[in-house]
Write an enzyme that holds these catalytic residues in place. Structure first.
Site, PDB file in Angstrom:
ATOM      1  N   ASP A  10       0.885  -1.163   0.000  1.00  0.00           N
ATOM      2  CA  ASP A  10       0.000   0.000   0.000  1.00  0.00           C
ATOM      3  C   ASP A  10       0.925   1.215   0.000  1.00  0.00           C
ATOM      4  O   ASP A  10       1.548   1.529   1.011  1.00  0.00           O
ATOM      5  CB  ASP A  10      -0.881  -0.041   1.263  1.00  0.00           C
ATOM      6  CG  ASP A  10      -1.701   1.245   1.467  1.00  0.00           C
ATOM      7  OD1 ASP A  10      -1.635   2.153   0.608  1.00  0.00           O
ATOM      8  OD2 ASP A  10      -2.394   1.343   2.500  1.00  0.00           O
ATOM      9  N   LYS A  72       2.644  11.111  -3.687  1.00  0.00           N
ATOM     10  CA  LYS A  72       1.588  10.448  -4.441  1.00  0.00           C
ATOM     11  C   LYS A  72       0.723  11.454  -5.205  1.00  0.00           C
ATOM     12  O   LYS A  72       0.191  11.139  -6.268  1.00  0.00           O
ATOM     13  CB  LYS A  72       0.740   9.643  -3.459  1.00  0.00           C
ATOM     14  CG  LYS A  72      -0.227   8.676  -4.088  1.00  0.00           C
ATOM     15  CD  LYS A  72      -0.754   7.749  -3.011  1.00  0.00           C
ATOM     16  CE  LYS A  72      -1.873   6.881  -3.506  1.00  0.00           C
ATOM     17  NZ  LYS A  72      -2.329   5.968  -2.436  1.00  0.00           N
ATOM     18  N   GLU A 171      -7.279   0.433  -4.467  1.00  0.00           N
ATOM     19  CA  GLU A 171      -7.292   0.347  -3.002  1.00  0.00           C
ATOM     20  C   GLU A 171      -8.623  -0.191  -2.456  1.00  0.00           C
ATOM     21  O   GLU A 171      -8.610  -1.077  -1.588  1.00  0.00           O
ATOM     22  CB  GLU A 171      -6.964   1.717  -2.395  1.00  0.00           C
ATOM     23  CG  GLU A 171      -5.480   2.055  -2.566  1.00  0.00           C
ATOM     24  CD  GLU A 171      -5.161   3.538  -2.409  1.00  0.00           C
ATOM     25  OE1 GLU A 171      -6.029   4.294  -1.952  1.00  0.00           O
ATOM     26  OE2 GLU A 171      -4.028   3.929  -2.753  1.00  0.00           O
ATOM     27  N   ASP A 193     -12.868   5.607   2.602  1.00  0.00           N
ATOM     28  CA  ASP A 193     -11.434   5.663   2.948  1.00  0.00           C
ATOM     29  C   ASP A 193     -11.040   7.079   3.347  1.00  0.00           C
ATOM     30  O   ASP A 193     -10.893   7.956   2.490  1.00  0.00           O
ATOM     31  CB  ASP A 193     -10.615   5.178   1.735  1.00  0.00           C
ATOM     32  CG  ASP A 193      -9.111   5.166   2.016  1.00  0.00           C
ATOM     33  OD1 ASP A 193      -8.672   5.725   3.046  1.00  0.00           O
ATOM     34  OD2 ASP A 193      -8.374   4.602   1.180  1.00  0.00           O
TER      35      ASP A 193
HETATM   36  P1  ADP Z   1      -3.023   7.382   3.834  1.00  0.00           P
HETATM   37  O1  ADP Z   1      -3.899   6.348   3.226  1.00  0.00           O
HETATM   38  O2  ADP Z   1      -3.401   8.762   3.447  1.00  0.00           O
HETATM   39  O3  ADP Z   1      -1.575   7.111   3.640  1.00  0.00           O
HETATM   40  P2  ADP Z   1      -3.635   6.376   6.528  1.00  0.00           P
HETATM   41  O4  ADP Z   1      -4.773   5.495   6.196  1.00  0.00           O
HETATM   42  O5  ADP Z   1      -2.400   5.729   7.025  1.00  0.00           O
HETATM   43  O6  ADP Z   1      -3.292   7.418   5.386  1.00  0.00           O
HETATM   44  O7  ADP Z   1      -4.187   7.406   7.640  1.00  0.00           O
HETATM   45  C1  ADP Z   1      -3.367   8.323   8.248  1.00  0.00           C
HETATM   46  C2  ADP Z   1      -4.223   9.235   9.091  1.00  0.00           C
HETATM   47  O8  ADP Z   1      -4.931   8.471  10.065  1.00  0.00           O
HETATM   48  C3  ADP Z   1      -3.407  10.271   9.857  1.00  0.00           C
HETATM   49  O9  ADP Z   1      -4.052  11.520   9.774  1.00  0.00           O
HETATM   50  C4  ADP Z   1      -3.450   9.752  11.264  1.00  0.00           C
HETATM   51  O10 ADP Z   1      -3.317  10.782  12.224  1.00  0.00           O
HETATM   52  C5  ADP Z   1      -4.826   9.143  11.311  1.00  0.00           C
HETATM   53  N1  ADP Z   1      -5.004   8.162  12.397  1.00  0.00           N
HETATM   54  C6  ADP Z   1      -4.272   7.058  12.659  1.00  0.00           C
HETATM   55  N2  ADP Z   1      -4.728   6.422  13.739  1.00  0.00           N
HETATM   56  C7  ADP Z   1      -5.798   7.150  14.191  1.00  0.00           C
HETATM   57  C8  ADP Z   1      -6.701   7.022  15.303  1.00  0.00           C
HETATM   58  N3  ADP Z   1      -6.589   6.014  16.164  1.00  0.00           N
HETATM   59  N4  ADP Z   1      -7.661   7.961  15.438  1.00  0.00           N
HETATM   60  C9  ADP Z   1      -7.759   8.985  14.569  1.00  0.00           C
HETATM   61  N5  ADP Z   1      -6.958   9.155  13.516  1.00  0.00           N
HETATM   62  C10 ADP Z   1      -5.981   8.255  13.330  1.00  0.00           C
HETATM   63 MG    MG Z   2      -4.557   4.813   2.207  1.00  0.00          MG
END
Ligand code: ADP
Ligand code: MG
Length: 616
Positions: A10, A72, A171, A193
């Site tokens: 991912d 990205k 995704e 998402d």
């Molecule tokens: P991406 O797909 O954009 O790479 P992710 O799915 O990894 O991102 O999500 C990252 C986001 O999720 C960040 O803003 C992070 O702060 C938030 N995040 C991660 N864990 C939690 C949680 N337990 N509660 C709220 N937000 C969260």
């Molecule tokens: Mg993602």
């Protein structure tokens, strides 16, 4: 010959990670510290060194011109398409050759593909270290809305990183695959998402293992960063209110603020409040507690925007919410309780949350990799439960709610109670297996039911419900019937278990059946004996003068005998001692019965009780 190992990756805007298909199912790659996520951030040091991941992210604000993030957003796009995105990027982006873009660090130009390759190389290296073997092939995921040039750029990034990209997967499709929804005969899915900086919603149709994207919608500038900024703004406004409106923050403070705001947001997903403490320099500190309601009030408008996009995606697919069969949550921000509530409310059904929303896309990429590698996933029968499911009860016994080989879908419920006066929370520990003791079963997860009004032990009525839906997803909920307090967890019970393991676990349960049953009985008897002793103590305190001297002496002897037998492990002797103690206490319990009923009717004062933590 071993099947080739294909890594599922991912490659995220905020975080990247990998998973591999094992015979037992997809397994996320973790480093020695147990971390799976690699922040998609690259720092270029002035010494020519390159850092990727958490360390790069930690210095981003301090080193804005040499820290590259959100690559990205640049993949496969021309400079004229990027006006909106460029406003959000601190590092320099310029037009490259043939309508593309490039990032310039120290006069050195790099394409988005080369930058993404640096992240992919890091993810690959971590997987190689964790798995102890070289990896040359991968499946990489991209948003469903990526066009051909964005997909091609992602392939190229893989090639630069030394990976043969066997497949580019959407995704949302990956997320559905991780949940086993690819096996659906015919269904319509919505995948919601909410990541770090982007929001996507996709409507998919799956029929005979083939996924079709019916529509996508979203906002490429809406995500966790906006919610962090809400917290930052709140803090900055209050600090300026105190220190003067013209106050500016040095970069180190801004970096700290960003990290603290994110940490507070994450904490508020599990706790009702979070503390924020900022070092303002010159020995000054700012401290404040932020409550979940306060955060939700600020987050609400962002969440509403996501719902509007869900509405638009449904409209584009020509569907109503009733026509959506399953909703899957993806992205770290879907852990926010407000997000879950609103999505559930909008779609009118409980979304899938059993798998870690930050890892589910990588897991699905691994499932796809497994299919390509010809690893026939040793899928457990979905029409029956392979092993029994239950919860841990007091003293470490297993209370089974659904027995193995039950036909899916199925539901079972049982009522439990507390063993400690004034207990206001219970831990529900979900177990899978045939053995009688919790420690011999497989732990699937646990959750806490909080906010039970303080009541005497035995009074709360906690209804625990197990529901396995047609896809094999287990929903466990606990509801205290007197107060209506409720908590729940979702689990994919089959994940990580092969048929061989199931066979072994069932065999072991036969081998240990007699000893296990005796141990379980002993636990139950000890629990009951504890309850009897507590009741006798209470009765003696309430009615100290009721018993005659010989009656009292007899009771004391019976109590001493019961305590002695509780320490041993002779179940029959313990049972006999319990009956004797009960008999000796009969005049007391009789008189006390009326007393208890009277008290119950009047009700207890709240202050009398603390938070108990004993198992239900
Ligand atoms: P991406 O797909 O954009 O790479 P992710 O799915 O990894 O991102 O999500 C990252 C986001 O999720 C960040 O803003 C992070 O702060 C938030 N995040 C991660 N864990 C939690 C949680 N337990 N509660 C709220 N937000 C969260
Ligand atoms: Mg993602």
């Amino acid at each position: 010959m071993a099947a080739p190992l294909i890594l599922g990756i991912d490659l995220g805007t905020t975080n990247s990670l990998a998973a591999v298909m094992m015979p037992s199912g997809p397994v996320v790659v973790r480093d020695a510290a147990g971390d799976a996520l690699v922040p998609s951030v690259i720092a270029f040091g002035s010494d020519g060194g390159v850092t990727v991941g958490a360390a790069a992210r930690a210095q981003a604000v301090l080193n804005p011109l040499r820290t590259v993030y959100s690559v990205k957003r640049l993949m496969g796009r021309g400079i004229e398409e990027l006006t909106e995105d460029l406003r959000h990027l601190a590092y320099p982006v310029a037009a490259g050759r043939g309508g593309t873009v490039c990032v310039t660090i120290d006069g050195h130009q790099m394409t988005p593909q080369e930058l993404s390759a640096i992240i992919l190389r890091e993810v690959k290296a971590r997987a190689e270290a964790a798995l102890g073997q070289q990896i040359t092939q991968a499946v990489i995921t991209v948003p469903a809305y990526f066009d051909d040039s964005q997909r091609q750029a992602t392939r190229d990034a893989g090639a630069i990183a030394g990976l043969d990209v066997r497949r580019i997967v959407n995704e949302p499709t990956a997320a559905a695959l991780a949940y086993g929804l690819g096996r659906k005969v015919d269904a319509t899915l919505a995948v919601y998402d909410l990541g770090g900086g982007t929001f996507d919603v996709s409507v998919l149709r799956v029929a005979g293992g083939v996924f079709q994207v019916l529509s996508t919608d979203g906002d490429t500038h809406l995500g966790g960063d906006d919610l962090d900024r809400e917290i930052i703004d709140l803090v900055v406004a209050e600090v300026r209110g105190r220190a003067g409106a013209e106050l500016t923050f040095p970069p180190a403070t801004r970096q700290a603020l960003r990290d603290l705001a994110e940490a507070a947001k994450i904490r508020l997903s599990s706790d009702p409040a979070a503390r924020i403490e900022v070092d303002l320099g010159d020995g000054q500190r700012f401290q404040r507690e932020i409550k979940r309601e306060e955060f939700e009030a600020r987050a609400a408008r962002w969440v509403e925007h996501t719902i509007e996009h869900c509405r638009a995606a449904l409209k584009a697919a020509g569907l109503t919410t009733e026509q959506i069969d399953e909703v899957v949550l993806v992205g770290g921000c879907t852990r926010i309780p407000l997000v879950r509530r609103r999505v559930e409310e909008f779609f009118g059904r409980r979304p899938y949350t059993a798998l870690n929303p930050e890892e589910v896309v990588a897991m699905g990429a691994a499932v796809q990799a497994g299919i390509l590698a010809g690893i026939q996933r040793d899928t457990l029968l979905l029409d029956v439960t392979p092993l029994s499911l239950g919860i841990e009860t007091l003293g470490g016994a297993t209370g089974k709610l659904i027995l193995r080989n039950s036909t899916v879908p199925c539901q079972a419920a049982e009522t439990f109670t507390t063993y400690v006066d004034g207990q206001t929370s219970v831990d529900i520990h979900v177990l899978q297996g045939e053995r009688e003791l919790a420690r011999d079963c497989r732990s699937l997860g646990s959750f806490k039911l909080r906010g039970i009004p303080p009541m005497p032990a035995g009074m709360p009525r906690i209804l625990v419900t197990f529901l396995i839906d047609a896809n094999g997803i287990l929903n466990v909920s606990a509801r205290e019937l007197r107060s209506g307090k409720e908590a729940s967890v979702q689990i994919v019970p089959a994940h990580g278990l092969t048929r061989d393991e199931v066979v072994r676990m069932v065999k072991e349960s036969y081998a240990h059946a007699v000893a296990d049953l005796a141990a379980h009985r002993l636990i139950d008897l000890r629990n009951e004996a504890t309850r009897i002793l507590a009741a006798i103590d209470k009765a003696l305190a309430d009615l100290p003068d009721l018993l005659t001297a010989p009656q009292r002496a007899g009771l004391d002897a019976a109590v001493a005998e019961l305590k002695a037998k509780m320490a041993g492990d002779d179940g029959d002797a313990l049972y006999a001692a319990m009956r004797a103690a009960n008999d000796a206490a009969a005049p007391l319990t009789q008189a006390q019965m009326d007393e208890v009923l009277k008290k119950t009717a009047v009700g207890k004062k709240l202050e009398e009780f603390g938070e108990g933590n004993a198992k239900c």
